[in-house]
Scaffold this motif. Structure first.
Motif, PDB file in Angstrom:
ATOM      1  N   THR A 191       0.747  -0.811   0.196  1.00 45.27           N
ATOM      2  CA  THR A 191      -0.088   0.068   0.610  1.00 45.27           C
ATOM      3  C   THR A 191       0.929   1.180   0.191  1.00 45.27           C
ATOM      4  N   VAL A 192       0.042   2.726  -1.042  1.00 38.81           N
ATOM      5  CA  VAL A 192       0.963   3.344  -0.148  1.00 38.81           C
ATOM      6  C   VAL A 192       1.365   3.874   0.357  1.00 38.81           C
ATOM      7  N   THR A 193      -0.270   4.166   1.890  1.00 39.69           N
ATOM      8  CA  THR A 193       0.514   4.402   2.620  1.00 39.69           C
ATOM      9  C   THR A 193      -0.968   3.696   3.858  1.00 39.69           C
ATOM     10  N   GLU A 194      -0.181   4.043   4.810  1.00 39.90           N
ATOM     11  CA  GLU A 194      -1.011   2.580   5.902  1.00 39.90           C
ATOM     12  C   GLU A 194      -2.604   2.750   5.357  1.00 39.90           C
ATOM     13  N   ASP A 195      -2.718   3.827   5.533  1.00 43.84           N
ATOM     14  CA  ASP A 195      -4.090   3.953   5.680  1.00 43.84           C
ATOM     15  C   ASP A 195      -4.745   3.273   4.419  1.00 43.84           C
ATOM     16  N   ASN A 196      -4.194   2.847   3.193  1.00 42.21           N
ATOM     17  CA  ASN A 196      -4.815   2.762   2.419  1.00 42.21           C
ATOM     18  C   ASN A 196      -5.068   1.201   2.987  1.00 42.21           C
ATOM     19  N   GLY A 197      -4.255   0.280   3.712  1.00 44.78           N
ATOM     20  CA  GLY A 197      -4.593  -1.240   4.777  1.00 44.78           C
ATOM     21  C   GLY A 197      -5.899  -1.103   4.617  1.00 44.78           C
ATOM     22  N   GLY A 198      -6.900  -0.347   4.934  1.00 45.97           N
ATOM     23  CA  GLY A 198      -8.053  -1.077   5.603  1.00 45.97           C
ATOM     24  C   GLY A 198      -8.941  -1.201   4.453  1.00 45.97           C
ATOM     25  N   LEU A 199      -9.073  -0.718   3.157  1.00 41.29           N
ATOM     26  CA  LEU A 199     -10.034  -1.218   2.295  1.00 41.29           C
ATOM     27  C   LEU A 199      -9.697  -2.374   2.142  1.00 41.29           C
ATOM     28  N   TYR A 200      -8.481  -3.255   2.152  1.00 43.47           N
ATOM     29  CA  TYR A 200      -8.086  -4.552   2.067  1.00 43.47           C
ATOM     30  C   TYR A 200      -8.456  -5.662   3.393  1.00 43.47           C
ATOM     31  N   SER A 201      -8.864  -4.719   4.379  1.00 44.83           N
ATOM     32  CA  SER A 201      -8.958  -5.795   5.916  1.00 44.83           C
ATOM     33  C   SER A 201     -10.263  -5.981   5.454  1.00 44.83           C
ATOM     34  N   PRO A 202     -10.959  -7.439   5.408  1.00 44.86           N
ATOM     35  CA  PRO A 202     -12.909  -7.560   5.965  1.00 44.86           C
ATOM     36  C   PRO A 202     -13.633  -7.315   6.173  1.00 44.86           C
ATOM     37  N   ALA A 203     -12.887  -5.935   6.995  1.00 46.16           N
ATOM     38  CA  ALA A 203     -13.984  -3.833   6.940  1.00 46.16           C
ATOM     39  C   ALA A 203     -13.898  -3.640   5.441  1.00 46.16           C
ATOM     40  N   GLY A 204     -13.281  -3.347   5.183  1.00 45.36           N
ATOM     41  CA  GLY A 204     -13.328  -2.318   3.895  1.00 45.36           C
ATOM     42  C   GLY A 204     -13.923  -3.422   2.949  1.00 45.36           C
ATOM     43  N   LEU A 205     -13.416  -4.460   2.001  1.00 47.13           N
ATOM     44  CA  LEU A 205     -13.641  -5.213   1.405  1.00 47.13           C
ATOM     45  C   LEU A 205     -15.184  -6.146   1.814  1.00 47.13           C
ATOM     46  N   ALA A 206     -15.780  -6.227   2.874  1.00 48.89           N
ATOM     47  CA  ALA A 206     -17.212  -5.736   2.868  1.00 48.89           C
ATOM     48  C   ALA A 206     -18.153  -4.403   2.689  1.00 48.89           C
ATOM     49  N   ALA A 207     -17.422  -3.621   2.957  1.00 43.97           N
ATOM     50  CA  ALA A 207     -17.247  -2.276   2.141  1.00 43.97           C
ATOM     51  C   ALA A 207     -17.830  -1.895   0.576  1.00 43.97           C
ATOM     52  N   CYS A 208     -17.006  -2.722   0.464  1.00 42.96           N
ATOM     53  CA  CYS A 208     -16.621  -2.350  -1.283  1.00 42.96           C
ATOM     54  C   CYS A 208     -18.320  -3.568  -1.593  1.00 42.96           C
ATOM     55  N   ARG A 209     -18.426  -4.897  -0.826  1.00 39.94           N
ATOM     56  CA  ARG A 209     -19.250  -5.714  -1.037  1.00 39.94           C
ATOM     57  C   ARG A 209     -20.862  -4.601  -1.415  1.00 39.94           C
ATOM     58  N   ASP A 210     -20.796  -4.224  -0.126  1.00 42.13           N
ATOM     59  CA  ASP A 210     -22.143  -2.878   0.015  1.00 42.13           C
ATOM     60  C   ASP A 210     -22.115  -1.792  -1.141  1.00 42.13           C
ATOM     61  N   ARG A 211     -21.676  -1.202  -1.933  1.00 47.66           N
ATOM     62  CA  ARG A 211     -21.424  -1.080  -2.974  1.00 47.66           C
ATOM     63  C   ARG A 211     -21.713  -0.757  -3.775  1.00 47.66           C
ATOM     64  N   LEU A 212     -21.850  -2.245  -4.331  1.00 40.71           N
ATOM     65  CA  LEU A 212     -21.671  -2.878  -4.823  1.00 40.71           C
ATOM     66  C   LEU A 212     -23.460  -2.755  -5.444  1.00 40.71           C
ATOM     67  N   THR A 213     -24.249  -2.713  -6.131  1.00 36.64           N
ATOM     68  CA  THR A 213     -25.463  -4.069  -6.709  1.00 36.64           C
ATOM     69  C   THR A 213     -25.735  -5.063  -6.137  1.00 36.64           C
ATOM     70  N   PRO A 214     -26.584  -5.604  -6.516  1.00 32.37           N
ATOM     71  CA  PRO A 214     -26.918  -8.132  -6.624  1.00 32.37           C
ATOM     72  C   PRO A 214     -26.062  -7.556  -8.008  1.00 32.37           C
ATOM     73  N   GLY A 215     -25.143  -8.352  -8.037  1.00 32.97           N
ATOM     74  CA  GLY A 215     -23.818  -9.438  -9.591  1.00 32.97           C
ATOM     75  C   GLY A 215     -23.759  -8.606  -9.972  1.00 32.97           C
ATOM     76  N   GLY A 216     -22.221  -7.012  -8.607  1.00 35.03           N
ATOM     77  CA  GLY A 216     -21.637  -6.406  -9.063  1.00 35.03           C
ATOM     78  C   GLY A 216     -20.815  -6.817  -9.264  1.00 35.03           C
ATOM     79  N   VAL A 217     -18.978  -6.094  -9.787  1.00 33.56           N
ATOM     80  CA  VAL A 217     -18.207  -7.091 -10.100  1.00 33.56           C
ATOM     81  C   VAL A 217     -17.289  -5.771  -9.449  1.00 33.56           C
ATOM     82  N   LEU A 218     -16.030  -6.260  -8.149  1.00 34.12           N
ATOM     83  CA  LEU A 218     -15.404  -5.799  -7.927  1.00 34.12           C
ATOM     84  C   LEU A 218     -14.010  -6.131  -8.463  1.00 34.12           C
ATOM     85  N   ALA A 219     -12.802  -5.373  -9.071  1.00 38.50           N
ATOM     86  CA  ALA A 219     -11.823  -5.437  -9.893  1.00 38.50           C
ATOM     87  C   ALA A 219     -10.931  -4.530  -9.154  1.00 38.50           C
ATOM     88  N   VAL A 220      -9.686  -5.288  -8.952  1.00 36.30           N
ATOM     89  CA  VAL A 220      -8.594  -4.847  -8.101  1.00 36.30           C
ATOM     90  C   VAL A 220      -7.112  -4.804  -8.850  1.00 36.30           C
TER      91      VAL A 220
END
Length: 234
Positions: A162-191
């Motif tokens: 990660t570029v900064t320590e704070d960015n690590g939160g995006l890839y944590s279980p909570a961060g990935l759950a937040a990404c999931r919740d930002r998607l419509t049903p059947g939506g796609v996450l690309a990293v």
């Protein structure tokens, strides 16, 4: 980031065009020959020498969506050198194109600086919106908690770098759950990532994503760049 995880090889020394301090540290725009580089807190992030992997990030997300989904929306994080945004704007199938970028300097370099050559037409596209925000915070608690059909994330050299320590939160279980919740049903996450990560694939499955897979992009040297893909269950 770039299709290369280090600056491309050239005999020409880099020329610093602008150096700016911001709330997240120092960002620098350099020119090396015919190409431009972005450096953050002394860490090479990306350059304009290639762009295949940034384009694949967007193409793979669109290809993974149901073909009958009309005018899907996409959230791109962040702006970088503009290849992902430019690719999205080239595709008429996309509807809304939102780009989250926390560095005002990067946005300025695109709007009124040399990176306009990459992103100019895309920024002028009426579908495009620049969201000046930190991606981690925006995904977690952005205004209205709106959802998108695809999230295309490229703010680090990968989940393990990660570029900064704070960015690590995006890839944590909570961060990935937040990404999931930002998607419509059947939506796609690309990293985007500079290297494959089996641990990240497991983390995606553990928070409920399905159809987890990794696409590789060969690079000039070293391990391939990759795009991690996952789908929210319908």
């Amino acid at each position: 980031m770039s299709a290369l995880s280090a600056p491309f090889e050239t005999d020409e020394a880099p020329v610093t065009l602008e150096r700016r301090d911001g709330p997240f540290g120092e960002v620098v725009l350099r020119r090396r020959g015919a190409h431009f580089e972005i450096i953050a807190n002394g860490c090479f992030l990306m350059d304009t020498s290639d762009g295949r992997s940034e384009r694949l990030l967007v193409d793979a997300a669109l290809a993974a969506l149901p073909g009958d989904r009309a005018r899907p929306s996409v959230l791109i994080g962040g702006l970088g050198v503009g290849f992902s945004l430019a690719r999205a704007a080239e595709e008429p199938r996309w509807g809304r194109i939102a780009v989250v970028e926390r560095e005002a300097a990067v946005v300025d370099w695109h709007r009124s600086g040399p990176l306009d050559a990459v992103s100019g037409p895309a920024l002028a596209d009426p579908r495009t919106e620049i969201v000046p925000a930190d991606l981690v915070a925006y995904v977690r608690d952005g205004a209205g908690a709106e959802t998108f059909d695809a999230l295309c994330l490229d703010i680090d050299n990968g989940p393990d770098w990660t570029v900064t320590e704070d960015n690590g939160g995006l890839y944590s279980p909570a961060g990935l759950a937040a990404c999931r919740d930002r998607l419509t049903p059947g939506g796609v996450l690309a990293v985007w990532s500079a290297q494959p990560s089996a641990a990240f694939e497991s983390a995606l499955r553990n928070v409920g994503f399905s159809e987890v897979r990794t696409e590789e992009i060969p690079v000039v040297r070293g391990v391939p760049d990759v795009v991690h893909l996952a789908r929210k269950r319908a």
